[in-house]
Design a protein around this motif. Sequence first.
Motif, PDB file in Angstrom:
ATOM      1  N   ASP A  45      -3.164   1.749  -7.037  1.00 11.95           N
ATOM      2  CA  ASP A  45      -4.358   2.342  -6.414  1.00 11.95           C
ATOM      3  C   ASP A  45      -4.165   3.794  -5.968  1.00 11.95           C
ATOM      4  O   ASP A  45      -4.884   4.290  -5.092  1.00 11.95           O
ATOM      5  N   VAL A  46      -3.210   4.487  -6.562  1.00 13.23           N
ATOM      6  CA  VAL A  46      -3.008   5.913  -6.298  1.00 13.23           C
ATOM      7  C   VAL A  46      -3.150   6.666  -7.621  1.00 13.23           C
ATOM      8  O   VAL A  46      -2.558   6.279  -8.630  1.00 13.23           O
TER       9      VAL A  46
ATOM     10  N   GLY B 262       0.838  -1.188   0.000  1.00 13.37           N
ATOM     11  CA  GLY B 262       0.000   0.000   0.000  1.00 13.37           C
ATOM     12  C   GLY B 262       0.877   1.242   0.000  1.00 13.37           C
ATOM     13  O   GLY B 262       1.870   1.320   0.717  1.00 13.37           O
ATOM     14  N   ILE B 263       0.521   2.211  -0.815  1.00 15.94           N
ATOM     15  CA  ILE B 263       1.265   3.465  -0.886  1.00 15.94           C
ATOM     16  C   ILE B 263       0.538   4.501  -0.051  1.00 15.94           C
ATOM     17  O   ILE B 263      -0.652   4.744  -0.251  1.00 15.94           O
ATOM     18  N   ALA B 264       1.245   5.098   0.889  1.00  9.49           N
ATOM     19  CA  ALA B 264       0.649   6.140   1.724  1.00  9.49           C
ATOM     20  C   ALA B 264       0.527   7.423   0.916  1.00  9.49           C
ATOM     21  O   ALA B 264       1.433   7.788   0.165  1.00  9.49           O
ATOM     22  N   LEU B 265      -0.611   8.093   1.054  1.00 10.15           N
ATOM     23  CA  LEU B 265      -0.789   9.366   0.379  1.00 10.15           C
ATOM     24  C   LEU B 265       0.091  10.422   1.047  1.00 10.15           C
ATOM     25  O   LEU B 265       0.238  10.441   2.268  1.00 10.15           O
ATOM     26  N   PRO B 266       0.682  11.303   0.262  1.00 11.44           N
ATOM     27  CA  PRO B 266       1.542  12.341   0.833  1.00 11.44           C
ATOM     28  C   PRO B 266       0.720  13.403   1.567  1.00 11.44           C
ATOM     29  O   PRO B 266      -0.498  13.505   1.376  1.00 11.44           O
TER      30      PRO B 266
ATOM     31  N   PHE C  93       6.754   6.459  -5.330  1.00 15.63           N
ATOM     32  CA  PHE C  93       6.942   5.057  -5.670  1.00 15.63           C
ATOM     33  C   PHE C  93       8.395   4.562  -5.622  1.00 15.63           C
ATOM     34  O   PHE C  93       8.631   3.369  -5.679  1.00 15.63           O
ATOM     35  N   ASP C  94       9.364   5.457  -5.575  1.00 16.57           N
ATOM     36  CA  ASP C  94      10.762   5.012  -5.568  1.00 16.57           C
ATOM     37  C   ASP C  94      11.319   4.915  -4.154  1.00 16.57           C
ATOM     38  O   ASP C  94      10.849   5.526  -3.247  1.00 16.57           O
TER      39      ASP C  94
ATOM     40  N   GLY D  74      -7.868  11.914   3.353  1.00 13.07           N
ATOM     41  CA  GLY D  74      -6.441  11.753   3.110  1.00 13.07           C
ATOM     42  C   GLY D  74      -5.971  12.277   1.773  1.00 13.07           C
ATOM     43  O   GLY D  74      -4.771  12.332   1.512  1.00 13.07           O
ATOM     44  N   THR D  75      -6.905  12.654   0.898  1.00 11.11           N
ATOM     45  CA  THR D  75      -6.539  13.199  -0.411  1.00 11.11           C
ATOM     46  C   THR D  75      -5.759  14.495  -0.242  1.00 11.11           C
ATOM     47  O   THR D  75      -6.128  15.347   0.569  1.00 11.11           O
ATOM     48  N   LEU D  76      -4.677  14.640  -1.010  1.00 19.65           N
ATOM     49  CA  LEU D  76      -3.878  15.863  -0.969  1.00 19.65           C
ATOM     50  C   LEU D  76      -4.182  16.702  -2.201  1.00 19.65           C
ATOM     51  O   LEU D  76      -4.092  16.218  -3.327  1.00 19.65           O
TER      52      LEU D  76
END
Length: 199
Positions: free
Chosen positions: A174-175, A62-66, A198-199, A100-102
């Motif tokens: 999913d981002v 899972g990628i955390a939203l910034p 992602f990196d 959580g949307t930026l």
Amino acid sequence: MNARLAAGAAALLLTAVLTGCGPSDAGGSNGTPKPTSDETIASPGASDSPTASPSPTATTKGIALPTDCRAILSEDVLSQLGDTPLNDAAFGPSGVGADGTLTCIWADPRADTTRLVTTISKMNRGPALDMLNALVTNEGFACFTPDGGTRCEKTWQNEQYPVTDGRTLFWRDDVLIDTRYSNLAPSGYTSAIIAHLFD
């Protein structure tokens, strides 16, 4: 009729890419879309054919939203933005939303058209597929598969001012990174966000 066939073919290609049906070919040197003014896309060993987007698997992390609009950008991109105000209250809600949307709004309230608005949110593959296919079919967006994801973009002439407007979307894991801009397109902007996430 040819435009209708081309749109249908593009939609089928996008469906194959997002559903992970295997590698796709965007048409070689005649079918690969050129980068917009948003940025120049370069990848090591790049050829005329884009790389296929990997199929989502159960092991995808899972990628955390910034949460910080400046932290997602490189120093080079920030220098191109210069003293452009960020998230001025005149443009409404921005920053981190309840879900959580930026939302990052780079714009000066004194300017008539110069602005760049990016929204980074969670979006599952199904809704992303539907949305990106609709952009290809109904609005003439060009899509390709850099950086392990799917990118769709389009530019057009502003209706009121002699400037270029555009929209660039990038979906992976999913981002969704969705940027709309008018007369403000720093080189490397979307790639900087992708690298940060992602990196």
